[in-house]
Design a protein around this motif. Structure first.
Motif, PDB file in Angstrom:
ATOM      1  N   ASP A  87       3.848  -9.953  -8.710  1.00 17.33           N
ATOM      2  CA  ASP A  87       4.247  -8.829  -7.899  1.00 17.33           C
ATOM      3  C   ASP A  87       3.815  -8.478  -6.245  1.00 17.33           C
ATOM      4  O   ASP A  87       4.833  -8.212  -5.616  1.00 17.33           O
ATOM      5  N   VAL A  88       2.473  -8.830  -6.109  1.00 21.85           N
ATOM      6  CA  VAL A  88       2.155  -8.849  -4.871  1.00 21.85           C
ATOM      7  C   VAL A  88       2.508  -9.856  -4.039  1.00 21.85           C
ATOM      8  O   VAL A  88       2.650  -9.890  -2.809  1.00 21.85           O
ATOM      9  N   THR A  89       3.076 -10.950  -4.436  1.00 21.12           N
ATOM     10  CA  THR A  89       3.189 -12.004  -4.139  1.00 21.12           C
ATOM     11  C   THR A  89       4.653 -11.720  -3.473  1.00 21.12           C
ATOM     12  O   THR A  89       5.152 -12.024  -2.251  1.00 21.12           O
ATOM     13  N   ARG A  90       5.538 -11.389  -4.380  1.00 19.41           N
ATOM     14  CA  ARG A  90       6.983 -10.802  -3.814  1.00 19.41           C
ATOM     15  C   ARG A  90       6.826  -9.759  -2.725  1.00 19.41           C
ATOM     16  O   ARG A  90       7.551  -9.800  -1.811  1.00 19.41           O
ATOM     17  N   ALA A  91       5.800  -8.964  -2.669  1.00 15.82           N
ATOM     18  CA  ALA A  91       5.824  -8.076  -1.847  1.00 15.82           C
ATOM     19  C   ALA A  91       5.336  -8.539  -0.634  1.00 15.82           C
ATOM     20  O   ALA A  91       5.884  -8.053   0.534  1.00 15.82           O
ATOM     21  N   PHE A  92       4.547  -9.538  -0.490  1.00 19.79           N
ATOM     22  CA  PHE A  92       4.057  -9.981   0.507  1.00 19.79           C
ATOM     23  C   PHE A  92       5.423 -10.740   1.428  1.00 19.79           C
ATOM     24  O   PHE A  92       5.551 -10.340   2.513  1.00 19.79           O
ATOM     25  N   PHE A  93       6.177 -11.462   0.603  1.00 22.96           N
ATOM     26  CA  PHE A  93       7.308 -12.095   1.286  1.00 22.96           C
ATOM     27  C   PHE A  93       8.508 -11.086   1.701  1.00 22.96           C
ATOM     28  O   PHE A  93       9.326 -11.365   2.500  1.00 22.96           O
ATOM     29  N   ALA A  94       8.538  -9.894   1.042  1.00 22.79           N
ATOM     30  CA  ALA A  94       9.304  -8.924   1.411  1.00 22.79           C
ATOM     31  C   ALA A  94       8.842  -8.127   2.674  1.00 22.79           C
ATOM     32  O   ALA A  94       9.806  -7.376   3.072  1.00 22.79           O
ATOM     33  N   LEU A  95       8.019  -8.299   3.247  1.00 18.41           N
ATOM     34  CA  LEU A  95       7.342  -7.808   4.375  1.00 18.41           C
ATOM     35  C   LEU A  95       8.137  -8.232   5.636  1.00 18.41           C
ATOM     36  O   LEU A  95       8.809  -9.351   5.450  1.00 18.41           O
ATOM     37  N   PRO A  96       8.429  -7.561   6.671  1.00 24.33           N
ATOM     38  CA  PRO A  96       9.067  -8.134   7.779  1.00 24.33           C
ATOM     39  C   PRO A  96       8.640  -9.120   8.394  1.00 24.33           C
ATOM     40  O   PRO A  96       7.329  -9.387   8.236  1.00 24.33           O
ATOM     41  N   GLU A  97       9.460  -9.882   8.869  1.00 29.00           N
ATOM     42  CA  GLU A  97       8.900 -11.352   9.431  1.00 29.00           C
ATOM     43  C   GLU A  97       7.682 -11.248  10.356  1.00 29.00           C
ATOM     44  O   GLU A  97       6.663 -11.986  10.393  1.00 29.00           O
ATOM     45  N   ALA A  98       7.795  -9.889  11.316  1.00 25.34           N
ATOM     46  CA  ALA A  98       6.651  -9.839  12.117  1.00 25.34           C
ATOM     47  C   ALA A  98       5.428  -9.749  11.519  1.00 25.34           C
ATOM     48  O   ALA A  98       4.062 -10.240  12.107  1.00 25.34           O
ATOM     49  N   ASP A  99       5.411  -8.972  10.321  1.00 26.18           N
ATOM     50  CA  ASP A  99       4.153  -8.513   9.556  1.00 26.18           C
ATOM     51  C   ASP A  99       3.560 -10.010   9.144  1.00 26.18           C
ATOM     52  O   ASP A  99       2.210 -10.169   9.121  1.00 26.18           O
ATOM     53  N   ARG A 100       4.325 -10.926   8.774  1.00 28.76           N
ATOM     54  CA  ARG A 100       4.066 -12.067   8.196  1.00 28.76           C
ATOM     55  C   ARG A 100       3.363 -13.220   9.317  1.00 28.76           C
ATOM     56  O   ARG A 100       2.500 -13.711   9.048  1.00 28.76           O
ATOM     57  N   LEU A 101       4.230 -13.170  10.517  1.00 29.66           N
ATOM     58  CA  LEU A 101       3.855 -13.926  11.369  1.00 29.66           C
ATOM     59  C   LEU A 101       2.345 -13.474  12.129  1.00 29.66           C
ATOM     60  O   LEU A 101       1.918 -14.143  12.751  1.00 29.66           O
ATOM     61  N   ALA A 102       2.336 -12.279  11.982  1.00 32.22           N
ATOM     62  CA  ALA A 102       0.982 -11.626  12.462  1.00 32.22           C
ATOM     63  C   ALA A 102      -0.192 -12.363  11.759  1.00 32.22           C
ATOM     64  O   ALA A 102      -1.408 -12.186  12.335  1.00 32.22           O
ATOM     65  N   VAL A 103      -0.257 -12.776  10.745  1.00 32.51           N
ATOM     66  CA  VAL A 103      -1.151 -13.596   9.898  1.00 32.51           C
ATOM     67  C   VAL A 103      -0.774 -14.906   9.971  1.00 32.51           C
ATOM     68  O   VAL A 103      -1.251 -15.878   9.104  1.00 32.51           O
ATOM     69  N   SER A 104      -0.324 -15.688  10.723  1.00 29.19           N
ATOM     70  CA  SER A 104       0.195 -17.002  10.828  1.00 29.19           C
ATOM     71  C   SER A 104      -0.930 -17.973  10.980  1.00 29.19           C
ATOM     72  O   SER A 104      -2.082 -17.643  11.536  1.00 29.19           O
ATOM     73  N   ASN A 105      -0.820 -19.132  10.387  1.00 27.63           N
ATOM     74  CA  ASN A 105      -2.105 -19.996  10.287  1.00 27.63           C
ATOM     75  C   ASN A 105      -2.283 -20.560  11.663  1.00 27.63           C
ATOM     76  O   ASN A 105      -3.454 -21.174  11.801  1.00 27.63           O
ATOM     77  N   LEU A 106      -1.411 -20.502  12.419  1.00 25.18           N
ATOM     78  CA  LEU A 106      -1.836 -21.014  13.860  1.00 25.18           C
ATOM     79  C   LEU A 106      -2.966 -20.121  14.517  1.00 25.18           C
ATOM     80  O   LEU A 106      -3.453 -20.737  15.371  1.00 25.18           O
ATOM     81  N   ASN A 107      -3.158 -18.922  13.963  1.00 24.88           N
ATOM     82  CA  ASN A 107      -4.277 -18.048  14.465  1.00 24.88           C
ATOM     83  C   ASN A 107      -5.539 -18.540  14.014  1.00 24.88           C
ATOM     84  O   ASN A 107      -6.697 -18.172  14.290  1.00 24.88           O
ATOM     85  N   SER A 108      -5.542 -19.597  12.926  1.00 22.01           N
ATOM     86  CA  SER A 108      -6.867 -19.964  12.074  1.00 22.01           C
ATOM     87  C   SER A 108      -7.358 -21.407  12.404  1.00 22.01           C
ATOM     88  O   SER A 108      -6.668 -21.981  11.844  1.00 22.01           O
ATOM     89  N   PRO A 109      -8.582 -21.435  12.631  1.00 21.89           N
ATOM     90  CA  PRO A 109      -9.230 -22.713  12.884  1.00 21.89           C
ATOM     91  C   PRO A 109      -9.669 -23.160  11.455  1.00 21.89           C
ATOM     92  O   PRO A 109      -9.771 -24.432  11.336  1.00 21.89           O
ATOM     93  N   HIS A 110      -9.403 -22.433  10.263  1.00 24.52           N
ATOM     94  CA  HIS A 110      -9.745 -22.867   8.936  1.00 24.52           C
ATOM     95  C   HIS A 110      -8.670 -23.000   7.983  1.00 24.52           C
ATOM     96  O   HIS A 110      -8.603 -23.222   7.007  1.00 24.52           O
ATOM     97  N   PHE A 111      -7.448 -23.145   8.783  1.00 24.05           N
ATOM     98  CA  PHE A 111      -6.238 -23.290   8.096  1.00 24.05           C
ATOM     99  C   PHE A 111      -5.717 -22.318   7.277  1.00 24.05           C
ATOM    100  O   PHE A 111      -4.757 -22.498   6.295  1.00 24.05           O
ATOM    101  N   ARG A 112      -5.977 -20.900   7.550  1.00 29.33           N
ATOM    102  CA  ARG A 112      -5.780 -19.713   6.490  1.00 29.33           C
ATOM    103  C   ARG A 112      -4.612 -19.188   7.038  1.00 29.33           C
ATOM    104  O   ARG A 112      -4.672 -18.915   8.340  1.00 29.33           O
TER     105      ARG A 112
END
Length: 364
Positions: A87-112
């Motif tokens: 359920d929480v997985t589906r909820a994450f992907f239902a977020l607006p794209e901007a919210d998902r891109l705010a945690v893009s792995n391009l921000n992370s030197p740890h590949f997270r």
């Protein structure tokens, strides 16, 4: 990351997991016999009872030796817990794209963090899925010029502000599955006649990794690579699928479907167990075929691996008399030091992150 490398297996025509059932010989009009599961089904609770433990270990030994894939039941993870993580997985992907891109792995030197659809590679080709990569929640280490680069794989996760419960649910899921995986690893060692505590030191600070994945249906190009054929780099993977199929495993020379089984995990062995047993145990190629049309598929694989600096020694035991040795593939060098094997996968699968944070790791 797919924890993946391109397969060298010749892909034959796909065969359904439900084919070759005994129903084909049933009289006309008679009830069909249920199709045999695509993989063996092992009940982990059988290891608790002295009356069934030997039989459980015998079956586990055979499966690990022959295919390296199985369905696992009796693991103690409740249906409610499985429903909650999906359920929480589906909820994450239902977020607006901007919210998902705010945690893009391009921000992370740890590949997270979040990877957009088509921005992860397997075998050099884009996987038609998006995902959120989460590891153990730890502070970033201080990595000096002489330190191994794989230390960058440890560090903080990225969590979307719009879904605060995600952090609690995923980290608890990791904790619960780490206990299941460690128990299964001990039973696996016992099944081949090895000391059950052989890997305890290597796993005193395990490197945990969970992926929340969405397969958004067919790619506009018509390609059906949800994720390309690969083997996992580490020790054990426990996969939770939703009700949509697509996972396929190499068996008997071709790929067969591994449909979801309610309440069960699909478990597979990774390359480090193959290294640790000199090829006696099996890491098997697998892939996901994209669901048709606009059908979405969600899955949550969990990877259980040792600490990054652990060097994997050969597991002692009489089984080594039958070990064929580790097969070497020039395109996929294997490393007994876990962190090196893992970093290899991240750089291949996420070259944009590597170019941004670790350009020295990019091989032309």
């Amino acid at each position: 990351m797919t924890s993946a490398h391109p397969t060298s297996t010749t892909e034959k025509s796909l065969s359904s997991a439900s084919s070759a059932s005994s129903a084909s010989s049933a009289p006309t009009g008679a009830p069909s016999a249920p199709a045999a599961p695509a993989l063996p089904v092992l009940d982990l609770s059988g290891a608790d009872d002295p009356a069934t433990r030997d039989a459980f270990r015998e079956q586990l030994h055979a499966v690990a030796r022959e295919t390296g894939f199985l369905y696992l039941t009796g693991h103690g993870i409740s249906p409610a817990e499985m429903t909650r993580i999906l359920d929480v997985t589906r909820a994450f992907f239902a977020l607006p794209e901007a919210d998902r891109l705010a945690v893009s792995n391009l921000n992370s030197p740890h590949f997270r963090g979040y990877t957009r659809i088509g921005h992860e590679l397997t075998g050099g080709a884009s996987d038609w899925r998006d995902q959120l990569d989460v590891g153990a929640e730890r502070p970033a280490p201080a990595v000096g010029p002489g330190d191994p680069a794989y230390l960058w794989l440890e560090g903080p996760n990225q969590w979307p502000e719009a879904l605060p419960e995600l952090r609690t649910v995923v980290l608890e899921w990791q904790r619960r599955l780490a206990a299941v995986a460690h128990r299964l690893l001990k039973e696996l060692l016992a099944s081949i006649g090895a000391p059950q505590d052989f890997f305890d030191e290597a796993f005193d600070r395990p490197h945990l990794h969970t992926k929340l994945i969405r397969y958004p249906g067919s790619a506009p190009s018509g390609a059906d690579q949800g994720v390309g054929a690969h083997k996992d780099y580490g020790f054990l993977t426990l996969l939770l699928q939703d009700s949509v199929g697509g996972l396929q495993v190499v068996k008997d020379g071709g790929f067969v479907d591994v449909p979801p089984m309610p309440g069960a995990f699909v478990v597979n062995l990774g390359e480090l167990l193959e290294i640790a047993t000199e090829g006696y145990l099996t890491a098997t190629d697998h892939r996901v075929v994209s669901p048709p049309g606009a059908v979405e598929r969600f899955s949550v694989p969990f990877f259980y691996n040792p600490r990054l600096d652990a060097v994997i020694d050969t597991v002692p035991g009489a089984y080594l008399e039958d070990a064929p040795g580790v097969a070497h593939d020039a395109s996929n060098p294997l490393h007994a030091e876990y962190g090196r094997n893992e970093l290899k996968g991240w750089v291949r699968a996420h070259p944009a992150v590597a170019r941004r944070w670790h350009p020295e790791l990019i091989v032309p």
